[in-house]
Scaffold this active site. Sequence first.
Site, PDB file in Angstrom:
ATOM      1  N   LYS A 229       0.829  -1.209   0.000  1.00 36.51           N
ATOM      2  CA  LYS A 229       0.000   0.000   0.000  1.00 36.51           C
ATOM      3  C   LYS A 229       0.862   1.256   0.000  1.00 36.51           C
ATOM      4  O   LYS A 229       0.631   2.189  -0.786  1.00 36.51           O
ATOM      5  CB  LYS A 229      -0.905   0.005   1.237  1.00 36.51           C
ATOM      6  N   ASN A 230       1.875   1.287   0.868  1.00 36.48           N
ATOM      7  CA  ASN A 230       2.678   2.496   1.020  1.00 36.48           C
ATOM      8  C   ASN A 230       3.639   2.734  -0.135  1.00 36.48           C
ATOM      9  O   ASN A 230       4.256   3.800  -0.218  1.00 36.48           O
ATOM     10  CB  ASN A 230       3.450   2.451   2.342  1.00 36.48           C
TER      11      ASN A 230
ATOM     12  N   CYS B  31      -5.801   7.768   9.627  1.00 35.60           N
ATOM     13  CA  CYS B  31      -5.884   7.209  10.973  1.00 35.60           C
ATOM     14  C   CYS B  31      -5.560   8.259  12.033  1.00 35.60           C
ATOM     15  O   CYS B  31      -4.673   9.090  11.852  1.00 35.60           O
ATOM     16  CB  CYS B  31      -4.911   6.035  11.124  1.00 35.60           C
TER      17      CYS B  31
ATOM     18  N   ARG C 177       0.236  14.761  12.614  1.00 31.27           N
ATOM     19  CA  ARG C 177       1.016  14.446  11.410  1.00 31.27           C
ATOM     20  C   ARG C 177       0.998  15.684  10.511  1.00 31.27           C
ATOM     21  O   ARG C 177       0.230  15.776   9.553  1.00 31.27           O
ATOM     22  CB  ARG C 177       0.421  13.224  10.698  1.00 31.27           C
TER      23      ARG C 177
ATOM     24  N   ASP D  27       4.643   0.870  12.271  1.00 32.38           N
ATOM     25  CA  ASP D  27       3.478   0.184  11.713  1.00 32.38           C
ATOM     26  C   ASP D  27       3.358  -1.274  12.151  1.00 32.38           C
ATOM     27  O   ASP D  27       2.365  -1.930  11.829  1.00 32.38           O
ATOM     28  CB  ASP D  27       3.510   0.253  10.181  1.00 32.38           C
TER      29      ASP D  27
ATOM     30  N   ARG E 296      -8.225  -0.526   4.980  1.00 26.33           N
ATOM     31  CA  ARG E 296      -7.364   0.477   4.359  1.00 26.33           C
ATOM     32  C   ARG E 296      -6.005  -0.097   3.976  1.00 26.33           C
ATOM     33  O   ARG E 296      -5.337   0.432   3.088  1.00 26.33           O
ATOM     34  CB  ARG E 296      -7.165   1.672   5.301  1.00 26.33           C
TER      35      ARG E 296
END
Length: 427
Positions: A22-23, A116, A121, A305, A397
């Site tokens: 995903k990232n 999230c 952030r 993570d 997600r």
Amino acid sequence: MDKLVIEGGKPLSGTIRIHGAKNAALPILAAAILADGVVKLDNVPQLLDIEVMLHILRRLGCRAVQDGYTVTLDAAGTHSVHVPEDLMRQMRSSIFLMGPLLARFKEVHIYQPGGCAIGERKIDLHLRGLQALGAEVEQCGHRVTCRAARLVGTDVHLDFPSVGATENVMMAAVLAEGTTVITNAAREPEITDLQNFLNQMGANVSGAGSGTIVIEGVKSLFGCQYSIIPDRIVAGTLMIAAAATRGAVTLTNAHSGHLTALIHILRRAGVQIATSDGIINVTSFGRAKAVDRIVTSPYPAFPTDLQSQLMVLMALADGVSVLKETIFEGRFKHVDELSRMGADIRVDLSTAFVRGVSMLYGTTVEATDLRAGAALVIAGLAAQGRTVIENVHHIDRGYDRIEHIFSRLGANIERFAAIPKLDLANG
């Protein structure tokens, strides 16, 4: 909203292929805007965040089609530089569109992104990096506008090795005039994947994976075909789940070199791990041993993570473990839910002290964010009895149908769609 129901206590066993990262996929999807031509991406996971990014690209005028794990993009029809506020609030990764839109169209309008709730952030590093390249930034409330008649290469030093800021500067700099040097750059594998993709389109980027990235600006980029790297966080989640359930799991399409810190910790905990080309074998038939000090830090150190998932294993380990979170101040929201399942965890500011128990017990819990949700799935798999996890959309997600992934490894896990409540007032 959907919920997951898990009957726990069964060791995981079998072989599973790790889906695309995903990232890595999200910034690469954004970078496709830079291409004069069609981009075809393989190994793109089917995730909620990917759906949101594709929806944003379509709203901007880009043709974006997903067929299974392949996405085809053509930015020729892009007609807007206004990233929709409603979609930005759904996903923080929409911030990746700043660099590509600014580079190609010399202007971009965004809003403070969502995602999230794991702590503050800010996007200051992104904006400072783009300003260094020549962008003018205006902020009015939650709206941010960047404009640049021309972008010019320069030295960009990041006060913190932010993955997002590194990637945004990279994507903006590939079409800038001259040379850009990013120092204190993030070193994550996803940065290297973005570099490789940009170079496949004709960019001239080097140094990704180190603290210094050099970008020689080019006039234009062209379409290409590219395959996304495997998701190291998904792989790590499955490795921890295998250990927590005292099972034996083989991961394919997995890069062990991306998981060095986790592998080191799991081996300290007594988990048997064997690696070969693209394959990771995880075996754990006994209770894990506590690990006295685990600290999250930027890559190549232990990733934030995977902190919540690893905490589940430590909650079942023999002894006391200490986990210190240095990246996000709001990343211990899973602690209360794990405590409801019988875990013995005490939090003091950014440090969690975990006294291992012999058993967790199923109950109804709530996923408060993506990785906390994954941790609760692991806890449910290892627990005695039935666990019900609510707010599954957070998990969607980042995990491609997590119930299918674990079902293939023998878990008793099912998804149930939420039943709409009747509006009795209106019949």
